[in-house]
Design a protein around this motif. Structure first.
Motif, PDB file in Angstrom:
ATOM      1  N   LEU A 264       0.916  -1.021  -0.054  1.00 19.04           N
ATOM      2  CA  LEU A 264      -0.084   0.028   0.151  1.00 19.04           C
ATOM      3  C   LEU A 264       0.840   1.282  -0.008  1.00 19.04           C
ATOM      4  O   LEU A 264       0.246   2.518   0.286  1.00 19.04           O
ATOM      5  CB  LEU A 264      -1.071  -0.022   1.241  1.00 19.04           C
ATOM      6  CG  LEU A 264      -2.192  -1.192   1.304  1.00 19.04           C
ATOM      7  CD1 LEU A 264      -2.863  -0.914   2.450  1.00 19.04           C
ATOM      8  CD2 LEU A 264      -2.955  -0.831   0.109  1.00 19.04           C
ATOM      9  N   TYR A 265       2.042   1.052  -0.357  1.00 19.18           N
ATOM     10  CA  TYR A 265       3.095   2.159  -0.260  1.00 19.18           C
ATOM     11  C   TYR A 265       2.751   3.145  -1.416  1.00 19.18           C
ATOM     12  O   TYR A 265       2.491   2.909  -2.546  1.00 19.18           O
ATOM     13  CB  TYR A 265       4.493   1.664  -0.456  1.00 19.18           C
ATOM     14  CG  TYR A 265       5.551   2.914  -0.627  1.00 19.18           C
ATOM     15  CD1 TYR A 265       6.006   3.579   0.612  1.00 19.18           C
ATOM     16  CD2 TYR A 265       6.097   3.193  -1.893  1.00 19.18           C
ATOM     17  CE1 TYR A 265       6.850   4.490   0.459  1.00 19.18           C
ATOM     18  CE2 TYR A 265       6.835   4.144  -1.912  1.00 19.18           C
ATOM     19  CZ  TYR A 265       7.385   4.682  -1.232  1.00 19.18           C
ATOM     20  OH  TYR A 265       8.454   5.914  -0.767  1.00 19.18           O
ATOM     21  N   SER A 266       2.739   4.522  -1.011  1.00 19.39           N
ATOM     22  CA  SER A 266       2.266   5.794  -1.890  1.00 19.39           C
ATOM     23  C   SER A 266       3.493   6.701  -1.653  1.00 19.39           C
ATOM     24  O   SER A 266       3.552   7.289  -0.895  1.00 19.39           O
ATOM     25  CB  SER A 266       1.020   6.144  -1.881  1.00 19.39           C
ATOM     26  OG  SER A 266       0.956   7.504  -3.028  1.00 19.39           O
ATOM     27  N   ALA A 267       4.355   6.771  -2.654  1.00 17.52           N
ATOM     28  CA  ALA A 267       5.639   7.958  -2.338  1.00 17.52           C
ATOM     29  C   ALA A 267       5.034   9.242  -2.204  1.00 17.52           C
ATOM     30  O   ALA A 267       5.418   9.857  -0.867  1.00 17.52           O
ATOM     31  CB  ALA A 267       6.296   7.996  -3.556  1.00 17.52           C
ATOM     32  N   GLU A 268       4.455   9.824  -2.885  1.00 12.15           N
ATOM     33  CA  GLU A 268       3.717  11.177  -2.714  1.00 12.15           C
ATOM     34  C   GLU A 268       2.952  11.336  -1.584  1.00 12.15           C
ATOM     35  O   GLU A 268       2.951  12.167  -0.661  1.00 12.15           O
ATOM     36  CB  GLU A 268       2.933  11.599  -3.830  1.00 12.15           C
ATOM     37  CG  GLU A 268       3.852  11.850  -5.273  1.00 12.15           C
ATOM     38  CD  GLU A 268       5.062  12.774  -4.966  1.00 12.15           C
ATOM     39  OE1 GLU A 268       5.169  13.693  -4.484  1.00 12.15           O
ATOM     40  OE2 GLU A 268       6.314  12.128  -5.348  1.00 12.15           O
ATOM     41  N   GLY A 269       1.923  10.469  -1.425  1.00 12.46           N
ATOM     42  CA  GLY A 269       1.065  10.352  -0.069  1.00 12.46           C
ATOM     43  C   GLY A 269       1.847  10.134   1.128  1.00 12.46           C
ATOM     44  O   GLY A 269       1.429  10.990   1.996  1.00 12.46           O
ATOM     45  N   ASP A 270       2.710   9.329   1.216  1.00 12.40           N
ATOM     46  CA  ASP A 270       3.660   9.171   2.383  1.00 12.40           C
ATOM     47  C   ASP A 270       4.366  10.406   2.643  1.00 12.40           C
ATOM     48  O   ASP A 270       4.562  10.521   3.956  1.00 12.40           O
ATOM     49  CB  ASP A 270       4.334   7.833   2.265  1.00 12.40           C
ATOM     50  CG  ASP A 270       3.646   6.531   2.099  1.00 12.40           C
ATOM     51  OD1 ASP A 270       2.489   6.673   2.584  1.00 12.40           O
ATOM     52  OD2 ASP A 270       4.207   5.640   1.955  1.00 12.40           O
ATOM     53  N   LYS A 271       4.840  10.988   1.701  1.00 13.94           N
ATOM     54  CA  LYS A 271       5.469  12.466   2.051  1.00 13.94           C
ATOM     55  C   LYS A 271       4.811  13.353   3.011  1.00 13.94           C
ATOM     56  O   LYS A 271       5.035  13.788   3.872  1.00 13.94           O
ATOM     57  CB  LYS A 271       6.020  13.002   0.969  1.00 13.94           C
ATOM     58  CG  LYS A 271       7.084  12.234   0.145  1.00 13.94           C
ATOM     59  CD  LYS A 271       7.494  12.777  -1.262  1.00 13.94           C
ATOM     60  CE  LYS A 271       8.641  12.112  -1.946  1.00 13.94           C
ATOM     61  NZ  LYS A 271       8.713  12.594  -3.281  1.00 13.94           N
ATOM     62  N   LEU A 272       3.358  13.301   2.421  1.00 17.10           N
ATOM     63  CA  LEU A 272       2.468  14.365   3.231  1.00 17.10           C
ATOM     64  C   LEU A 272       2.097  13.636   4.722  1.00 17.10           C
ATOM     65  O   LEU A 272       2.224  14.481   5.476  1.00 17.10           O
ATOM     66  CB  LEU A 272       1.408  14.303   2.363  1.00 17.10           C
ATOM     67  CG  LEU A 272       1.371  15.158   1.107  1.00 17.10           C
ATOM     68  CD1 LEU A 272       0.239  15.313   0.280  1.00 17.10           C
ATOM     69  CD2 LEU A 272       1.865  16.524   1.247  1.00 17.10           C
TER      70      LEU A 272
END
Length: 313
Positions: A264-272
């Protein structure tokens, strides 16, 4: 062997917000202001508690540890993030990346437990005020805070040290700083064991403290509802609703980041998400937990009144 293999890496690319170059300058100024608010607010709280005897109570003792934690955590993350926002070569040394990973894990776990201790402290103060000083004596406070740091160390740093794996190229960290959920995608071998350990650790340092906080605030809510004073109920609701908002945001983002499957990793979402618990929340904590209190405002006023006197001597 894993540590030996990892030592051959000298630096990694830290992507950060480089996918949005037009936003890097505005973000640099925004995060600089947030970082300064964090530093000034938390340092001011520590100094006020140290110089004003009226604030030398269990609640502010725990708040000082939270303030120190917030300063240390964000100082590990934010300056490098700010530097990379302006740098053309956005890299991080392997040693500092590893340090960020260990420190973010330790500080995150410690904050969860300290927030739970603070909630229990408020529960005793409101629901059992006559025995508050007897229960929350200084010996108990020291034992609780030492326990928080010790448990955090042995449930975060130690498991990571013994289970960390070699990284595979390309050595690109698509995040704003190095932390375990991101590095899981860079390990060369199967990460099932590491994911399981992370979930077990998060259950002890995230879910259990969150359960204790929720239970404490529910008991506090019941006690507040029994108050005869409308003004007292209004003040209590105002205070604890803001506290609960900060706790919910911090724990919610932490649980989502550390207790979900790697798929479920999401690069852009996890940054936020990481911005909330690593940058924004530490700046809000002194504002929500202390600087809105009459005791802190009174201590600040007394300190400012003494300042001209000391300058004139």
């Amino acid at each position: 062997m894993a540590q030996k293999n990892l030592s051959t890496i000298t630096e990694l690319v830290l992507v950060g917000f480089s996918n949005h170059p037009q936003a890097e300058i505005p973000l640099f100024f925004l995060f600089s202001v947030v970082y300064l608010v964090n530093l000034l607010g938390n340092i001011a709280l520590i100094i006020l508690v140290a110089i004003d005897s009226c604030l030398q109570t269990p609640m502010y003792f725990f708040l000082c540890h939270l303030a120190f934690l917030n300063i240390f955590y964000t100082t590990t993350v934010v300056p490098k993030m700010l530097f990379n926002l302006l740098a053309s070569k956005k890299v991080i040394s392997y040693e500092f990346c590893l340090a960020q990973t260990y420190i973010s894990l330790l500080m995150g776990a410690a904050e969860c437990i300290i927030l739970a201790i603070m909630a229990l402290d408020r529960y005793v103060a409101i629901c059992d005020p006559l025995r508050y000083l007897l229960i929350m004596n200084w010996s108990m406070c020291v034992q609780l805070i030492l326990g928080a740091w010790t448990i955090s160390f042995f449930t975060s740093v130690v498991p990571l040290y013994f289970t960390i794996l070699p990284l595979c190229g390309p050595y690109i960290v698509d995040h704003i700083f190095c932390e375990v959920p991101v590095l899981l995608h860079m390990f060369c071998a199967d990460t099932s064991l590491q994911e399981t350990i992370m979930v077990i650790g998060a259950s002890g340092t995230l879910l259990l403290p969150f359960f204790l906080i929720t239970l404490s605030y529910l008991r506090i809510l019941v006690a507040v509802m029994r108050m005869h004073s409308t003004e007292g109920r209004k003040k209590a609701f105002s205070t604890y609703s803001s506290h609960l908002t900060v706790v919910t945001v911090y724990y919610g983002t932490g649980i989502f980041m550390y207790m979900r499957p790697k798929s479920l990793y999401s690069a852009e979402g996890d940054k936020l998400i990481s911005l909330f618990y690593a940058v924004i929340s530490p700046a809000l904590n002194p504002l929500i937990y202390s600087l809105r209190n009459k005791e802190v405002n009174g201590a600040l006023k007394r300190a400012l009144e003494r300042w001209p006197v000391s300058q004139g001597k």
